[in-house]
Structures are given as structure tokens and as C-alpha cells.
Motif scaffolding. Structure first.
Motif, PDB file in Angstrom:
ATOM      1  N   THR A 198       7.257   0.243   2.607  1.00 58.19           N
ATOM      2  CA  THR A 198       6.598   1.486   3.005  1.00 58.19           C
ATOM      3  C   THR A 198       5.078   1.409   2.883  1.00 58.19           C
ATOM      4  OG1 THR A 198       6.905   2.362   0.768  1.00 58.19           O
ATOM      5  CG2 THR A 198       8.550   2.991   2.439  1.00 58.19           C
ATOM      6  N   ALA A 199       4.564   0.306   2.376  1.00 58.67           N
ATOM      7  CA  ALA A 199       3.121   0.214   2.147  1.00 58.67           C
ATOM      8  C   ALA A 199       2.533  -1.114   2.612  1.00 58.67           C
ATOM      9  CB  ALA A 199       2.817   0.434   0.671  1.00 58.67           C
ATOM     10  N   PRO A 200       2.562  -1.400   3.924  1.00 58.38           N
ATOM     11  CA  PRO A 200       1.975  -2.666   4.384  1.00 58.38           C
ATOM     12  C   PRO A 200       0.480  -2.746   4.066  1.00 58.38           C
ATOM     13  CG  PRO A 200       2.373  -1.222   6.259  1.00 58.38           C
ATOM     14  CD  PRO A 200       3.017  -0.579   5.050  1.00 58.38           C
ATOM     15  N   PHE A 201      -0.163  -1.613   3.951  1.00 55.91           N
ATOM     16  CA  PHE A 201      -1.604  -1.544   3.680  1.00 55.91           C
ATOM     17  C   PHE A 201      -1.954  -1.884   2.230  1.00 55.91           C
ATOM     18  CE2 PHE A 201       0.536   2.523   3.790  1.00 55.91           C
ATOM     19  CZ  PHE A 201       0.338   3.002   2.505  1.00 55.91           C
ATOM     20  N   ASP A 241       3.686   5.045 -12.699  1.00 56.39           N
ATOM     21  CA  ASP A 241       3.694   5.968 -11.565  1.00 56.39           C
ATOM     22  C   ASP A 241       2.482   5.709 -10.668  1.00 56.39           C
ATOM     23  OD1 ASP A 241       4.749   7.876  -9.898  1.00 56.39           O
ATOM     24  OD2 ASP A 241       4.251   9.583 -11.167  1.00 56.39           O
ATOM     25  N   ILE A 242       2.381   6.466  -9.606  1.00 55.82           N
ATOM     26  CA  ILE A 242       1.254   6.411  -8.676  1.00 55.82           C
ATOM     27  C   ILE A 242       1.036   7.818  -8.155  1.00 55.82           C
ATOM     28  CG2 ILE A 242       2.727   5.774  -6.726  1.00 55.82           C
ATOM     29  CD1 ILE A 242       0.327   4.106  -5.648  1.00 55.82           C
ATOM     30  N   TRP A 243      -0.196   8.228  -8.078  1.00 56.25           N
ATOM     31  CA  TRP A 243      -0.543   9.541  -7.543  1.00 56.25           C
ATOM     32  C   TRP A 243      -1.299   9.341  -6.245  1.00 56.25           C
ATOM     33  CZ3 TRP A 243      -3.242  12.267 -12.278  1.00 56.25           C
ATOM     34  CH2 TRP A 243      -2.339  12.342 -13.339  1.00 56.25           C
ATOM     35  N   ARG A 245       4.029  -0.040  -7.405  1.00 59.32           N
ATOM     36  CA  ARG A 245       4.325   1.353  -7.754  1.00 59.32           C
ATOM     37  C   ARG A 245       4.579   2.210  -6.517  1.00 59.32           C
ATOM     38  NH1 ARG A 245       0.380   3.017 -12.782  1.00 59.32           N
ATOM     39  NH2 ARG A 245       0.680   1.136 -14.023  1.00 59.32           N
ATOM     40  N   PHE A 246       3.870   1.952  -5.425  1.00 59.65           N
ATOM     41  CA  PHE A 246       4.101   2.708  -4.193  1.00 59.65           C
ATOM     42  C   PHE A 246       5.520   2.471  -3.703  1.00 59.65           C
ATOM     43  CE2 PHE A 246       3.903   4.003   0.173  1.00 59.65           C
ATOM     44  CZ  PHE A 246       2.917   4.972   0.238  1.00 59.65           C
ATOM     45  N   GLU A 247       5.936   1.209  -3.666  1.00 54.88           N
ATOM     46  CA  GLU A 247       7.285   0.901  -3.183  1.00 54.88           C
ATOM     47  C   GLU A 247       8.363   1.364  -4.156  1.00 54.88           C
ATOM     48  OE1 GLU A 247       7.628  -3.157  -1.800  1.00 54.88           O
ATOM     49  OE2 GLU A 247       6.836  -2.536   0.150  1.00 54.88           O
ATOM     50  N   ILE A 300      -5.241  -4.718  -6.434  1.00 60.49           N
ATOM     51  CA  ILE A 300      -4.383  -4.907  -7.599  1.00 60.49           C
ATOM     52  C   ILE A 300      -2.917  -4.780  -7.153  1.00 60.49           C
ATOM     53  CG2 ILE A 300      -3.774  -3.977  -9.865  1.00 60.49           C
ATOM     54  CD1 ILE A 300      -6.660  -2.805  -9.934  1.00 60.49           C
ATOM     55  N   PRO A 301      -2.076  -5.806  -7.409  1.00 63.72           N
ATOM     56  CA  PRO A 301      -0.674  -5.748  -6.978  1.00 63.72           C
ATOM     57  C   PRO A 301       0.089  -4.521  -7.487  1.00 63.72           C
ATOM     58  CG  PRO A 301      -1.227  -7.962  -7.692  1.00 63.72           C
ATOM     59  CD  PRO A 301      -2.411  -7.087  -8.025  1.00 63.72           C
TER      60      PRO A 301
END
Length: 128
Positions: A27-30, A80-82, A18-20, A12-13
Motif C-alpha cells: 500500500t506504500a510504494p512511495f 504505530d504511524i500517524w 509501519r505503514f504496511e 527510514i525503513p
């Protein structure tokens, strides 16, 4: 009964966005939904009733793609993201000529992260 369902399509995009938003661009190539190579193995769940989502994915940096661990990411319905902490899930990414030992380490780390995710979603007493 739980409204959580497995989600087996591409990541899911919103996980990447949210990570970035929280930790910065690139910061999240994965989690990049534009990546042609999906991070595998992975597991995802969505809750259509609330709009929440949870994913277990391999984590690496662009500087070191061999040393990985599994991350458990939860997207609450309100944004947000946890990052959930499943404990140590580090492994070396097996190459094409990977030994059974490296594959077993990766699979054990994945199973540990998935068990942690299921405990978060369904509670520790529920049979998975």
C-alpha cells in the motif's frame, strides 16, 4: 531546545514497515526502502532522544504515478504511524519536459507540507 534533527539519508525503513502494518502489504510504494528511485522532493527529521521520526514525501499509487500529493508521516517512539493532514497538497508529477507551471505547483505543495511538518515539530510561532 528541540532534539529534532534533519535526516538527509535514504528514507527510514520503519516508515514503510509501519505503514504496511497498518494499511496492508503493497500500500506504500512511495515509502519502499528497496525502491531504486527515491521519492523526491522529501524532507525528514529524527529525534535521537526519543526514537521518533517525521517525513514529508510524495504519495502516489502504482495505478497512477502522475497524480500525487505530499504526505506528512509521524512515527511515535512507541510504534504505530500517524498521518498528519497538511491540507490539499495535490499536484501532477512533472515529466522531463515539465513546464515551469507544473514545477511551481509541485514546489508550492511541498513547501506547504514542510511548513505543516515544522509546525508539528516546533510549534507555529517558531521561525523556521
Amino acid at each position: 531546545m528541540s532534539d529534532w534533527r534533519r535526516y538527509d539519508s535514504h528514507l527510514i525503513p520503519a516508515f514503510h514497515e509501519r505503514f504496511e502494518e497498518r494499511w496492508g502489504k503493497n500500500t506504500a510504494p512511495f515509502l519502499d526502502p528497496e525502491a531504486h528511485e527515491e521519492p523526491l522532493p522529501r524532507a525528514q527529521w529524527i529525534n535521537p532522544a526519543t526514537g521518533a521520526a517525521l517525513a514529508v514525501v510524495p504519495i502516489w499509487t502504482d495505478d497512477d504515478r502522475q497524480h500525487r500529493s505530499f504526505g506528512v508521516f509521524y512515527l511515535p517512539p512507541g510504534g504505530d504511524i500517524w498521518v498528519l493532514r497538511p491540507g490539499f497538497t495535490g499536484y501532477l508529477e512533472p515529466g522531463e519536459d515539465a513546464s515551469e507551471h507544473l514545477l511551481a505547483l509541485r514546489n508550492d505543495a511541498f513547501k506547504k507540507a514542510v511548513a505543516h511538518a515544522k509546525d508539528f515539530l516546533f510549534g507555529p510561532a517558531v521561525m523556521h
